[in-house]
Write a protein that holds these residues in place. Structure first.
Motif, PDB file in Angstrom:
ATOM      1  N   ARG A  23     -48.574  45.638  47.600  1.00 49.31           N
ATOM      2  CA  ARG A  23     -47.783  46.576  46.799  1.00 49.31           C
ATOM      3  C   ARG A  23     -48.429  47.958  46.817  1.00 49.31           C
ATOM      4  NH1 ARG A  23     -47.844  42.340  42.651  1.00 49.31           N
ATOM      5  NH2 ARG A  23     -45.969  41.086  42.873  1.00 49.31           N
ATOM      6  N   LYS A  24     -49.767  47.973  46.710  1.00 50.90           N
ATOM      7  CA  LYS A  24     -50.484  49.264  46.732  1.00 50.90           C
ATOM      8  C   LYS A  24     -50.223  49.971  48.054  1.00 50.90           C
ATOM      9  CE  LYS A  24     -55.100  51.171  46.090  1.00 50.90           C
ATOM     10  NZ  LYS A  24     -56.047  51.234  47.170  1.00 50.90           N
ATOM     11  N   ARG A  25     -50.301  49.248  49.163  1.00 52.92           N
ATOM     12  CA  ARG A  25     -50.066  49.845  50.483  1.00 52.92           C
ATOM     13  C   ARG A  25     -48.618  50.337  50.610  1.00 52.92           C
ATOM     14  NH1 ARG A  25     -51.391  53.162  54.204  1.00 52.92           N
ATOM     15  NH2 ARG A  25     -50.665  52.633  56.283  1.00 52.92           N
ATOM     16  N   TYR A  26     -47.693  49.577  50.018  1.00 51.50           N
ATOM     17  CA  TYR A  26     -46.282  49.997  50.057  1.00 51.50           C
ATOM     18  C   TYR A  26     -46.135  51.387  49.455  1.00 51.50           C
ATOM     19  CZ  TYR A  26     -41.334  50.305  48.809  1.00 51.50           C
ATOM     20  OH  TYR A  26     -40.043  50.745  48.663  1.00 51.50           O
ATOM     21  N   TRP A  27     -46.751  51.599  48.305  1.00 50.45           N
ATOM     22  CA  TRP A  27     -46.605  52.898  47.646  1.00 50.45           C
ATOM     23  C   TRP A  27     -47.366  53.984  48.383  1.00 50.45           C
ATOM     24  CZ3 TRP A  27     -42.557  53.461  44.981  1.00 50.45           C
ATOM     25  CH2 TRP A  27     -42.021  52.384  44.252  1.00 50.45           C
ATOM     26  N   GLU A  28     -48.474  53.639  49.055  1.00 52.72           N
ATOM     27  CA  GLU A  28     -49.170  54.618  49.900  1.00 52.72           C
ATOM     28  C   GLU A  28     -48.253  55.085  51.029  1.00 52.72           C
ATOM     29  OE1 GLU A  28     -53.750  52.872  49.404  1.00 52.72           O
ATOM     30  OE2 GLU A  28     -52.637  52.567  51.270  1.00 52.72           O
ATOM     31  N   ILE A  29     -47.546  54.109  51.627  1.00 54.27           N
ATOM     32  CA  ILE A  29     -46.628  54.454  52.722  1.00 54.27           C
ATOM     33  C   ILE A  29     -45.483  55.306  52.199  1.00 54.27           C
ATOM     34  CG2 ILE A  29     -44.916  53.469  54.303  1.00 54.27           C
ATOM     35  CD1 ILE A  29     -46.877  51.119  54.699  1.00 54.27           C
ATOM     36  N   GLU A  30     -44.972  54.950  51.033  1.00 52.93           N
ATOM     37  CA  GLU A  30     -43.887  55.745  50.460  1.00 52.93           C
ATOM     38  C   GLU A  30     -44.322  57.197  50.269  1.00 52.93           C
ATOM     39  OE1 GLU A  30     -41.146  53.984  51.142  1.00 52.93           O
ATOM     40  OE2 GLU A  30     -40.337  54.710  49.243  1.00 52.93           O
ATOM     41  N   ALA A  31     -45.555  57.396  49.825  1.00 50.11           N
ATOM     42  CA  ALA A  31     -46.059  58.758  49.620  1.00 50.11           C
ATOM     43  C   ALA A  31     -46.165  59.509  50.947  1.00 50.11           C
ATOM     44  CB  ALA A  31     -47.425  58.707  48.928  1.00 50.11           C
ATOM     45  N   LEU A  32     -46.470  58.785  52.018  1.00 44.48           N
ATOM     46  CA  LEU A  32     -46.589  59.421  53.329  1.00 44.48           C
ATOM     47  C   LEU A  32     -45.233  59.857  53.883  1.00 44.48           C
ATOM     48  CD1 LEU A  32     -49.150  57.077  55.181  1.00 44.48           C
ATOM     49  CD2 LEU A  32     -49.519  59.454  54.504  1.00 44.48           C
ATOM     50  N   ARG A  33     -44.250  59.012  53.711  1.00 50.03           N
ATOM     51  CA  ARG A  33     -42.955  59.278  54.351  1.00 50.03           C
ATOM     52  C   ARG A  33     -42.030  60.130  53.471  1.00 50.03           C
ATOM     53  NH1 ARG A  33     -39.227  55.054  52.827  1.00 50.03           N
ATOM     54  NH2 ARG A  33     -38.357  54.751  54.884  1.00 50.03           N
ATOM     55  N   LYS A  34     -42.287  60.133  52.173  1.00 55.36           N
ATOM     56  CA  LYS A  34     -41.351  60.776  51.250  1.00 55.36           C
ATOM     57  C   LYS A  34     -41.127  62.269  51.526  1.00 55.36           C
ATOM     58  CE  LYS A  34     -40.112  60.836  46.353  1.00 55.36           C
ATOM     59  NZ  LYS A  34     -39.606  62.183  46.338  1.00 55.36           N
ATOM     60  N   PRO A  35     -42.169  63.072  51.805  1.00 61.07           N
ATOM     61  CA  PRO A  35     -41.903  64.506  52.028  1.00 61.07           C
ATOM     62  C   PRO A  35     -40.914  64.748  53.170  1.00 61.07           C
ATOM     63  CG  PRO A  35     -44.248  64.122  51.725  1.00 61.07           C
ATOM     64  CD  PRO A  35     -43.618  62.774  51.825  1.00 61.07           C
ATOM     65  N   LYS A  36     -41.054  64.011  54.248  1.00 56.47           N
ATOM     66  CA  LYS A  36     -40.133  64.209  55.383  1.00 56.47           C
ATOM     67  C   LYS A  36     -38.736  63.685  55.043  1.00 56.47           C
ATOM     68  CE  LYS A  36     -43.516  64.403  59.110  1.00 56.47           C
ATOM     69  NZ  LYS A  36     -44.745  64.286  58.330  1.00 56.47           N
ATOM     70  N   LEU A  37     -38.690  62.546  54.365  1.00 61.29           N
ATOM     71  CA  LEU A  37     -37.380  62.022  53.978  1.00 61.29           C
ATOM     72  C   LEU A  37     -36.679  62.952  52.996  1.00 61.29           C
ATOM     73  CD1 LEU A  37     -38.152  58.207  53.590  1.00 61.29           C
ATOM     74  CD2 LEU A  37     -36.955  59.349  55.447  1.00 61.29           C
ATOM     75  N   ASP A  38     -37.472  63.573  52.121  1.00 63.21           N
ATOM     76  CA  ASP A  38     -36.878  64.530  51.172  1.00 63.21           C
ATOM     77  C   ASP A  38     -36.291  65.732  51.905  1.00 63.21           C
ATOM     78  OD1 ASP A  38     -37.499  62.916  49.059  1.00 63.21           O
ATOM     79  OD2 ASP A  38     -39.212  64.098  48.365  1.00 63.21           O
ATOM     80  N   LYS A  39     -37.008  66.202  52.948  1.00 64.15           N
ATOM     81  CA  LYS A  39     -36.488  67.328  53.736  1.00 64.15           C
ATOM     82  C   LYS A  39     -35.184  66.943  54.419  1.00 64.15           C
ATOM     83  CE  LYS A  39     -40.781  69.652  55.030  1.00 64.15           C
ATOM     84  NZ  LYS A  39     -41.709  69.899  56.148  1.00 64.15           N
ATOM     85  N   ILE A  40     -35.155  65.738  54.980  1.00 65.97           N
ATOM     86  CA  ILE A  40     -33.929  65.269  55.642  1.00 65.97           C
ATOM     87  C   ILE A  40     -32.798  65.164  54.624  1.00 65.97           C
ATOM     88  CG2 ILE A  40     -32.846  63.280  56.784  1.00 65.97           C
ATOM     89  CD1 ILE A  40     -35.542  62.773  58.167  1.00 65.97           C
ATOM     90  N   ALA A  41     -33.112  64.587  53.462  1.00 62.90           N
ATOM     91  CA  ALA A  41     -32.074  64.419  52.431  1.00 62.90           C
ATOM     92  C   ALA A  41     -31.531  65.769  51.973  1.00 62.90           C
ATOM     93  CB  ALA A  41     -32.643  63.638  51.248  1.00 62.90           C
ATOM     94  N   ALA A  42     -32.418  66.770  51.877  1.00 64.13           N
ATOM     95  CA  ALA A  42     -31.976  68.109  51.461  1.00 64.13           C
ATOM     96  C   ALA A  42     -31.047  68.719  52.511  1.00 64.13           C
ATOM     97  CB  ALA A  42     -33.189  69.008  51.232  1.00 64.13           C
ATOM     98  N   LEU A  43     -31.397  68.550  53.777  1.00 68.95           N
ATOM     99  CA  LEU A  43     -30.537  69.060  54.853  1.00 68.95           C
ATOM    100  C   LEU A  43     -29.196  68.337  54.862  1.00 68.95           C
ATOM    101  CD1 LEU A  43     -33.157  69.420  57.731  1.00 68.95           C
ATOM    102  CD2 LEU A  43     -31.754  71.267  56.805  1.00 68.95           C
ATOM    103  N   GLN A  44     -29.253  67.016  54.659  1.00 66.48           N
ATOM    104  CA  GLN A  44     -28.006  66.240  54.630  1.00 66.48           C
ATOM    105  C   GLN A  44     -27.130  66.660  53.451  1.00 66.48           C
ATOM    106  OE1 GLN A  44     -29.816  62.286  54.850  1.00 66.48           O
ATOM    107  NE2 GLN A  44     -28.789  61.972  56.813  1.00 66.48           N
ATOM    108  N   ALA A  45     -27.773  66.903  52.306  1.00 68.05           N
ATOM    109  CA  ALA A  45     -27.002  67.323  51.133  1.00 68.05           C
ATOM    110  C   ALA A  45     -26.346  68.673  51.365  1.00 68.05           C
ATOM    111  CB  ALA A  45     -27.919  67.368  49.906  1.00 68.05           C
ATOM    112  N   GLU A  46     -27.117  69.578  52.005  1.00 70.56           N
ATOM    113  CA  GLU A  46     -26.558  70.906  52.313  1.00 70.56           C
ATOM    114  C   GLU A  46     -25.386  70.766  53.280  1.00 70.56           C
ATOM    115  OE1 GLU A  46     -29.384  73.431  54.292  1.00 70.56           O
ATOM    116  OE2 GLU A  46     -27.821  74.803  54.955  1.00 70.56           O
TER     117      GLU A  46
END
Lengths: 100, 143
Positions: A23-46
């Motif tokens: 579970r700890k590793r899962y959240w570490e991975i989420e922290a790694l991928r989230k900034p890029k996914l957030d950028k993609i989501a922002a572009l998709q929303a726009e």
């Protein structure tokens, strides 16, 4: 064998107590991928908000940017996340990921 | 992962430029009634999507695209697993996970496919449910 693979193997051998590091590793991975996914989501929303007004050139530019950011996400990280989620699933498809 | 069920209108939408599966916003929603493969074409056709409650938001959660590419003439769409977590309440009951495209406006929110989990599921507070997509075979292929 990756650390995650080793932990999953140990989990199968020893049961639920070893879910904690996964579970700890899962959240570490989420922290790694989230900034890029957030950028993609922002572009998709726009793009979604303006989809009926974008020129083909503008649309293609946003699509290219989305694909460029997606290409920067390490596929090994994605595979590891998928592996962890699968290992944590109970028979009924539920799990407890806890909080980061 | 439960069995893939195709929405029949999806192939027409695909051929008529409704979808861009490489860039559009794909989402998974949860429902407790089976979609109709032949009768349902857009999200608005569904009648039993869960309402916003317990950490679930009406309309579902985004399914981020992992791979949208072809190899040797066969296209494959891979999306990342989607995790729903109940918080401050329960989510459900639901039995079906439905994939749709949130980007197009005409038709709005066209459906793509759904998966049947066999029986209704309710998530208790703190429990998560993973829509576990296959990373190798992907969601769908087009050849």
């Amino acid at each position: 064998m990756t650390d995650t693979s080793a932990q999953i193997a140990a989990l199968k051998a020893h049961g639920d107590t070893l879910k904690v590091p996964l579970r700890k590793r899962y959240w570490e991975i989420e922290a790694l991928r989230k900034p890029k996914l957030d950028k993609i989501a922002a572009l998709q929303a726009e793009r979604d908000a303006n989809i009926d007004n974008l020129t083909p050139v503008q649309d293609r530019a946003i699509i290219a940017e989305i694909k460029h950011i997606r290409a920067q996400i390490d596929p090994d990280i994605e595979d590891e996340r998928r592996e962890i989620l699968r290992a944590l699933l109970d028979d009924d498809g539920k799990t407890r990921l806890g909080s980061p | 992962m439960a069995t893939y069920n195709k929405i029949q209108a999806f192939v027409e939408h695909l051929a008529e430029k409704v979808h861009n599966l490489g860039a559009d916003t794909l989402k998974i929603l949860l429902s407790n009634a089976a979609p109709s493969a032949s009768g349902d074409a857009v999200k608005g056709d569904l009648t039993s999507e869960l309402s916003t409650a317990g950490g679930y938001t009406s309309g579902g959660s985004q399914a981020t695209i992992s791979t949208s590419a072809q190899a040797s003439g066969t296209y494959k769409l891979v999306v990342n697993d989607v995790v729903f977590t109940a918080s401050a309440g329960t989510i459900g009951p639901f039995r079906y996970a439905v994939l749709y495209n949130d980007t197009p406006t005409s038709p709005a929110d066209p459906l793509i496919a759904w998966w049947d989990y066999g029986s209704s599921i309710t998530l208790a507070d703190g429990e998560s449910f993973t829509v576990d997509f296959d990373g190798t075979t992907g969601v769908l292929t087009i050849a």
